[in-house]
Structure formats: C-alpha cells, structure tokens
Design a protein around this motif. Structure first.
Motif, PDB file in Angstrom:
ATOM      1  N   SER A 316       0.745  -1.230   0.071  1.00 63.94           N
ATOM      2  CA  SER A 316       0.035  -0.079  -0.100  1.00 63.94           C
ATOM      3  C   SER A 316       0.678   1.364  -0.040  1.00 63.94           C
ATOM      4  O   SER A 316       0.418   2.274  -0.385  1.00 63.94           O
ATOM      5  CB  SER A 316      -1.015  -0.049   1.248  1.00 63.94           C
ATOM      6  N   GLN A 317       2.197   1.058   0.451  1.00 64.10           N
ATOM      7  CA  GLN A 317       3.040   2.356   0.260  1.00 64.10           C
ATOM      8  C   GLN A 317       4.494   2.097   0.002  1.00 64.10           C
ATOM      9  O   GLN A 317       4.699   0.861   0.212  1.00 64.10           O
ATOM     10  CB  GLN A 317       2.731   3.089   1.688  1.00 64.10           C
ATOM     11  N   VAL A 318       5.078   2.869  -0.287  1.00 61.32           N
ATOM     12  CA  VAL A 318       6.554   2.630  -0.653  1.00 61.32           C
ATOM     13  C   VAL A 318       7.488   3.766   0.182  1.00 61.32           C
ATOM     14  O   VAL A 318       6.880   4.875   0.369  1.00 61.32           O
ATOM     15  CB  VAL A 318       6.944   3.095  -2.221  1.00 61.32           C
ATOM     16  N   TYR A 319       8.620   3.359   0.205  1.00 62.52           N
ATOM     17  CA  TYR A 319       9.743   4.103   1.190  1.00 62.52           C
ATOM     18  C   TYR A 319      10.627   4.824   0.455  1.00 62.52           C
ATOM     19  O   TYR A 319      11.253   4.007  -0.424  1.00 62.52           O
ATOM     20  CB  TYR A 319       9.938   3.536   2.455  1.00 62.52           C
ATOM     21  N   VAL A 320      10.855   6.204   0.372  1.00 60.93           N
ATOM     22  CA  VAL A 320      12.109   6.577  -0.368  1.00 60.93           C
ATOM     23  C   VAL A 320      13.172   6.954   0.597  1.00 60.93           C
ATOM     24  O   VAL A 320      12.973   7.493   1.602  1.00 60.93           O
ATOM     25  CB  VAL A 320      11.562   7.791  -0.951  1.00 60.93           C
ATOM     26  N   VAL A 321      14.249   6.361   0.134  1.00 63.47           N
ATOM     27  CA  VAL A 321      15.470   6.681   1.136  1.00 63.47           C
ATOM     28  C   VAL A 321      16.557   7.166   0.195  1.00 63.47           C
ATOM     29  O   VAL A 321      16.809   6.744  -1.119  1.00 63.47           O
ATOM     30  CB  VAL A 321      15.884   5.552   1.710  1.00 63.47           C
ATOM     31  N   ARG A 322      17.849   7.474   0.699  1.00 62.40           N
ATOM     32  CA  ARG A 322      18.964   7.666   0.272  1.00 62.40           C
ATOM     33  C   ARG A 322      19.679   6.444   0.138  1.00 62.40           C
ATOM     34  O   ARG A 322      19.571   5.569   0.904  1.00 62.40           O
ATOM     35  CB  ARG A 322      19.857   8.705   0.949  1.00 62.40           C
ATOM     36  N   THR A 327      17.991  -2.387   3.497  1.00 55.49           N
ATOM     37  CA  THR A 327      18.111  -2.213   4.951  1.00 55.49           C
ATOM     38  C   THR A 327      19.206  -2.508   5.821  1.00 55.49           C
ATOM     39  O   THR A 327      19.644  -3.654   5.578  1.00 55.49           O
ATOM     40  CB  THR A 327      16.713  -2.784   5.582  1.00 55.49           C
ATOM     41  N   PRO A 328      19.855  -1.863   6.777  1.00 53.61           N
ATOM     42  CA  PRO A 328      19.376  -0.552   7.076  1.00 53.61           C
ATOM     43  C   PRO A 328      19.914   0.421   5.947  1.00 53.61           C
ATOM     44  O   PRO A 328      21.083   0.383   5.459  1.00 53.61           O
ATOM     45  CB  PRO A 328      20.259  -0.054   8.348  1.00 53.61           C
ATOM     46  N   THR A 329      19.140   1.226   5.455  1.00 54.47           N
ATOM     47  CA  THR A 329      19.321   1.903   4.249  1.00 54.47           C
ATOM     48  C   THR A 329      19.872   3.446   4.693  1.00 54.47           C
ATOM     49  O   THR A 329      20.481   3.871   5.727  1.00 54.47           O
ATOM     50  CB  THR A 329      18.022   2.522   3.577  1.00 54.47           C
ATOM     51  N   GLY A 330      20.289   4.345   3.602  1.00 57.21           N
ATOM     52  CA  GLY A 330      20.676   5.587   3.807  1.00 57.21           C
ATOM     53  C   GLY A 330      19.509   6.379   4.628  1.00 57.21           C
ATOM     54  O   GLY A 330      18.586   5.902   5.090  1.00 57.21           O
ATOM     55  N   LYS A 331      19.549   7.606   4.580  1.00 63.48           N
ATOM     56  CA  LYS A 331      18.614   8.497   5.322  1.00 63.48           C
ATOM     57  C   LYS A 331      17.101   8.346   4.637  1.00 63.48           C
ATOM     58  O   LYS A 331      17.116   8.177   3.591  1.00 63.48           O
ATOM     59  CB  LYS A 331      18.968   9.925   4.982  1.00 63.48           C
ATOM     60  N   TYR A 332      16.105   8.194   5.681  1.00 64.43           N
ATOM     61  CA  TYR A 332      14.812   7.899   5.090  1.00 64.43           C
ATOM     62  C   TYR A 332      14.178   9.380   4.701  1.00 64.43           C
ATOM     63  O   TYR A 332      14.316  10.417   5.759  1.00 64.43           O
ATOM     64  CB  TYR A 332      13.983   7.489   6.422  1.00 64.43           C
TER      65      TYR A 332
END
Length: 419
Positions: A316-322, A327-332
């Motif tokens: 239902s949703q997507v998450y944008v990161v650097r 995971t663990p990604t860059g900055k959320y």
C-alpha cells in the motif's frame, strides 16, 4: 511482452535479467515447473538464471515484476546465490518438457512439444496454459517438418504425472489451487505421517508460504522434520520476520546451525530481527518493504507494488531513502501511498511528493504504541527507523494482528473461511 501477457518460454533463454535499478544480474537459461497428476495447467515455479562463470541459480516467479521481449525485471537485486539443483518433483521446461512426445486427447494424433506458453492466473501464479506442438502428416517433407499448431494444455495426453505414481502427487494436485492458509488448515487435519510426506513434496516457496500460516508448534515440528539443508532453503524463502519468529521458537543450537546454512544475505536480516523484542516494532517488522531511491519514478513504484508476493498492507505504500537501498538504508526521506501514486503521472519522481508528517516508529516502540500510531493516522503500515533516521523496515497492521490475537487463533473456527 508484459507481466500480464502470454509468454512463450522457448523465447526466453539468453535474454537479460535485471534488478529494479537496471543493473544486469544474469541471463535466463530455463524455467522450472511442477507437473500435476491431473490435466490442469502446471504452475511455473521460477526461472533458472545464469550468472557469471556459468553459475546457475533459481529465482522464484514471485520475484519477477516484468517480462519483456528482451529483458526480465526482478522486484529486487537480492537473489539467493545457491547453485540451482533440480528436485525430483520439478521439471525443466526447455531441458525436459520440450521435444517430449504426447497425443491430442480428442483425436489420438501423436505430437511433439516444441514450446510452452505461460501466463498469470487470477491468483497471480504463472501457469503453463498452451503448448506449441508439431504434428506429422503425409509425405516425406511433411514427416520431416510437420505442422505447427497451438493447443490448450488440457487437450494433450501424456504429459501429466503417471497415474500409478499419484500417492502424494494426487493430493498435491488437489492442494495446488488453494491459498496457503487453506493448505495449512488441510495439513492440520492430516495424520502426522501424511503431513510430513506432503511437506516434503512441496517446493520451497510453497512450503514457506504454508508454514507462515501454521501455529508455531506445527511450524517447528515440520521444519525439524526436514533435512538441515532443506530447512535452511525454506527459511530463506520465508518472509524474514516470519523466519525470525520461527527460529525464535527453537533452541540456540538449532538457530545457529540453520542460520549458518542460510545464504549470508538472507541470514543477516533474520539475525538482526531476532535481536528485537517480540512485542516491539523491531520484532514485528519486515526488513523488506518496498524501498525506492530519490530518482525512482511513479512507474517504477507501481511496477514494484504489483509483486504478488507482497501483502496488501506492505504494497500500500513505498518508502524513499538515500543509498544504500537495502536495510538498514541511507537517510529515510518519506513515504508515498499507493492512492497518491495512482494520481500522479508515471514519469513523476516519487521523492517529489513523499510524506513525513505521520512520523516513523523506533524499533523499541511497544505494540501498544504501534497500534495507537496506526489507528491515529489511519495507516495500514508504518516505517521503522533507527537513531540515525535510517530505514530498518516497516510494521504493518497484519503484523500487529498476528501478535494481538491469542496464540491458538488459527485453530479457532478453522472452517470459517470456507463458509
């Protein structure tokens, strides 16, 4: 070709396989199917992909988001690097199914299979629905070349499993069209010996899906019934949060032995999830939500959320990161909801309209706080970040319900779904 179109498998070998970022992982070499004891179309389990130095791996069809004339696109660049080995219950489409002799059921005409077409059914599984066959006719030239035609899978005899070998296969054919939760219910109704036979015969992906729908005690018993190598393969196929929960029910020695047998890239997120408390956001979350980099477009996002392996809540949703994206990604940077994606042009950048106003959870957030957060903002999922604002995963309403319901909820009113 698109992911919803009919795909002729003999045309796939040699085309490139790419991750969502456009980096090539390898090339298609074959497809793996599981023949049935009846005449229903068999399911395509996955593709055999050849990487560098002729190393061949298996990629489940659930990881495929798009099939074009010159490329196959996966939902993630993370793949299981274990060398592909065909199981006894599996058939290679190019290596074993093509060139097989069969007969047209209605006329008895002998034919040779020269190609197989797969397409997605209503449950988003890929199944072989049609065959291209060559029939011999009169004359020397015709006998050499024959006539090509297309027929439905159900019109051909000689390709189904032998009736004398049905046993478990007949039962598997009956279970093949059921949802994992319904297969889990059927397993619980079987005698112990029969249950183990069926579990042993299911492919890794299917067994992983079914295990996730069983009570914890049954999960542990079935996993322990498998050889260690097979158990590790099934854990790799499970959602990482479910694999962590299952391992958490086992002894420390069993945990370490199975984690060591898993591929490092699959074991690492499971190990990390096992460090969090059971009733915290970290303990409930998945570390594989839909994650995009700032340059991703709406079209990229929609292609990923179409993945049939994703639960509705996670899709239902997507998450944008650097970067990095894993995971663990860059900055959320924020979250983009599916409804918003559907309202924006396909070429628009998702990062241009992602939201942060509903906040994010910390991994030590308690289940009561998670529940209040989801209810307050009318969310079905929420990001989980660390102290450095790096995305660790996402916790969904599905995860919360699994932890709020009593332990024996799967045993209560088991026939309700069939009413």
């Amino acid at each position: 070709m698109s992911s919803g179109a009919r795909v002729f498998i003999a045309r796939l070998p040699g085309i490139g396989v790419f991750d969502p970022s456009g980096d090539q992982l390898g090339r298609v070499r074959d497809a793996v199917t599981s023949l049935r004891a009846d005449h229903k179309p068999p399911r395509v389990l996955g593709l055999v992909i050849e990487l560098q130095q002729r190393h061949r791996i298996f990629v489940p069809m659930g990881r495929v988001t798009r099939i074009e004339a010159d490329q196959v696109v996966l939902s993630s660049g993370t793949v299981n690097m274990k060398r592909f080995e065909r199981r006894d219950t599996e058939t290679l489409v190019l290596g074993q199914l093509l060139d097989r002799s069969a007969r047209i059921r209605e006329t008895g005409q002998p034919v040779t299979v020269v190609d197989a077409a797969m397409e997605q059914n209503r449950t988003r599984d890929w199944v072989i629905t049609r065959l291209a066959v060559r029939t011999a006719t009169g004359g020397r030239l015709a006998r050499r070349r024959g006539q090509l035609s297309q027929v439905d899978w159900k019109e051909v005899d000689g390709l189904a499993l032998a009736e004398t070998a049905q046993g478990t296969e007949a039962l598997l054919a009956t279970l093949s069209d059921l949802r994992p939760a319904d297969v889990a219910t059927a397993l619980q109704d079987m005698p112990g010996k029969r249950r183990l036979e069926v579990a042993a015969a299911l492919d890794d992906e299917r067994l992983a899906d079914v295990l996730q729908e069983l009570p914890e005690d049954d999960q542990v018993d079935l996993l322990r019934s498998l050889a260690d190598e097979r158990a590790a393969d099934v854990l790799e196929a499970m959602d990482d949060d479910d694999a962590a929960d299952l391992l958490g029910e086992m002894s420390t020695a069993d945990q370490q032995r199975l984690l060591e047998l898993m591929e490092p890239e699959d074991a690492e997120p499971v190990r990390r999830l096992m460090t969090y408390g059971d009733y915290t956001a970290g303990g409930m979350m998945t570390s594989e939500p839909v994650i995009l980099l700032p340059d991703a477009t709406v079209a990229d996002a929609l292609a990923l959320v179409r993945n049939a392996e994703l639960s509705p809540a996670i899709a239902s949703q997507v998450y944008v990161v650097r970067p990095p994206q894993a995971t663990p990604t860059g900055k959320y940077l924020g979250t983009a909801h599916l409804q918003r994606l559907l309202r924006e042009p396909p070429s628009a950048l998702v990062s241009g309209f992602c939201e942060t106003d509903t906040g994010a959870l910390r991994p030590d957030t308690t289940i009561d706080e998670v529940t209040r957060h989801l209810a307050t903002y009318n969310l079905v999922a929420s990001p989980v970040v660390d102290d450095h604002n790096r995305l660790l995963g996402a916790v969904s309403v599905d995860d919360v319900l699994d932890h709020l319901l009593p332990e024996d909820w799967r045993d209560s009113d088991r026939g309700l779904a069939h009413g």
